[in-house]
Design a protein around this motif. Structure first.
Motif, PDB file in Angstrom:
ATOM      1  N   ALA A  54       5.193   9.055  -9.855  1.00  0.00           N
ATOM      2  CA  ALA A  54       5.441  10.613 -10.244  1.00  0.00           C
ATOM      3  C   ALA A  54       3.993  11.306 -10.059  1.00  0.00           C
ATOM      4  O   ALA A  54       2.941  10.498 -10.566  1.00  0.00           O
ATOM      5  CB  ALA A  54       6.044  10.433 -11.629  1.00  0.00           C
ATOM      6  N   VAL A  55       3.923  12.464  -9.788  1.00  0.00           N
ATOM      7  CA  VAL A  55       2.751  13.259  -9.646  1.00  0.00           C
ATOM      8  C   VAL A  55       1.852  13.067 -10.974  1.00  0.00           C
ATOM      9  O   VAL A  55       0.604  12.848 -10.855  1.00  0.00           O
ATOM     10  CB  VAL A  55       3.258  14.616  -9.345  1.00  0.00           C
ATOM     11  N   VAL A  56       2.383  13.118 -12.182  1.00  0.00           N
ATOM     12  CA  VAL A  56       1.696  13.042 -13.285  1.00  0.00           C
ATOM     13  C   VAL A  56       1.122  11.735 -13.510  1.00  0.00           C
ATOM     14  O   VAL A  56       0.014  11.597 -14.197  1.00  0.00           O
ATOM     15  CB  VAL A  56       2.523  13.608 -14.465  1.00  0.00           C
ATOM     16  N   ALA A  57       1.372  10.590 -12.860  1.00  0.00           N
ATOM     17  CA  ALA A  57       1.019   9.220 -12.883  1.00  0.00           C
ATOM     18  C   ALA A  57      -0.227   8.985 -12.008  1.00  0.00           C
ATOM     19  O   ALA A  57      -0.888   7.947 -12.084  1.00  0.00           O
ATOM     20  CB  ALA A  57       1.995   8.220 -12.584  1.00  0.00           C
ATOM     21  N   GLY A  58      -0.597   9.913 -11.088  1.00  0.00           N
ATOM     22  CA  GLY A  58      -1.580   9.802 -10.123  1.00  0.00           C
ATOM     23  C   GLY A  58      -0.871   9.020  -8.944  1.00  0.00           C
ATOM     24  O   GLY A  58       0.234   8.517  -8.932  1.00  0.00           O
ATOM     25  N   PRO A  59      -1.785   8.824  -7.970  1.00  0.00           N
ATOM     26  CA  PRO A  59      -1.195   8.115  -6.802  1.00  0.00           C
ATOM     27  C   PRO A  59      -1.048   6.432  -6.878  1.00  0.00           C
ATOM     28  O   PRO A  59      -1.628   6.022  -7.746  1.00  0.00           O
ATOM     29  CB  PRO A  59      -2.660   8.274  -5.743  1.00  0.00           C
ATOM     30  N   GLY A  60      -0.188   6.200  -6.155  1.00  0.00           N
ATOM     31  CA  GLY A  60       0.139   4.797  -6.133  1.00  0.00           C
ATOM     32  C   GLY A  60       1.548   4.580  -6.042  1.00  0.00           C
ATOM     33  O   GLY A  60       2.477   5.522  -6.122  1.00  0.00           O
ATOM     34  N   PHE A  61       2.062   3.527  -6.323  1.00  0.00           N
ATOM     35  CA  PHE A  61       3.412   3.130  -6.267  1.00  0.00           C
ATOM     36  C   PHE A  61       3.879   2.073  -7.554  1.00  0.00           C
ATOM     37  O   PHE A  61       3.054   1.669  -8.236  1.00  0.00           O
ATOM     38  CB  PHE A  61       3.635   2.151  -5.114  1.00  0.00           C
ATOM     39  N   TYR A  62       5.121   2.186  -7.716  1.00  0.00           N
ATOM     40  CA  TYR A  62       5.712   1.194  -8.547  1.00  0.00           C
ATOM     41  C   TYR A  62       6.811   0.551  -7.892  1.00  0.00           C
ATOM     42  O   TYR A  62       7.314   1.037  -6.854  1.00  0.00           O
ATOM     43  CB  TYR A  62       5.988   1.587  -9.802  1.00  0.00           C
TER      44      TYR A  62
END
Length: 139
Positions: A54-62
């Motif tokens: 999500a945008v609030v979590a910053g770049p990357g993946f889960y």
């Protein structure tokens, strides 16, 4: 100890892993391949799905990884949590904790997933979908 593996789509939280803090460098497809390679060492996987943060979590993946066996999922979680599996920083791995008010409906596996499951656990790679008629052996 014997483990019962039903020919159903895995639905239990004890068979689902959540993996996060995946790097934003590789593509989602590359991450999916890397995750499959690492986690399939612990047992047969039903699915590996990778999502952008999500945008609030910053770049990357889960990712959400589903095993057929709760025992395999638990072993994978213990072995891989806080490890640098295929990237420079460690990932976090947890068993699913989603709670539902209603009971999950069990869905039968499609025929290709049934074959994959049977091949993995029974060690035979030549299952046939044909019904064979012919002479019977009488004893």
């Amino acid at each position: 100890m014997a483990v019962l593996i039903p020919f159903e789509v895995p639905t239990g939280n004890d068979k689902t892993l959540l993996v996060w803090e995946l790097s934003s460098g590789p593509t989602a497809e590359d991450l999916q391949h890397s995750l499959f390679t690492v986690f399939s060492q612990f047992g047969l996987l039903y699915s590996v799905r990778v999502f952008p943060n999500a945008v609030v979590a910053g770049p990357g993946f889960y990712a959400i990884i589903k095993f057929y066996s709760a025992r395999d999922a638990h072993r994978a979680q213990e072995a891989c949590d806080r490890k640098q599996l295929f990237q420079k920083s460690p990932v976090k791995v947890r068993l699913g904790t989603r709670h539902k008010a209603v009971q999950d409906n069990t869905l039968a596996l499609n025929s290709s997933k049934c074959q994959e499951l049977a091949n993995y656990y029974f060690g035979f790679n030549g299952w046939s979908k044909r019904i064979i008629k012919g002479p019977y052996l009488s004893l």
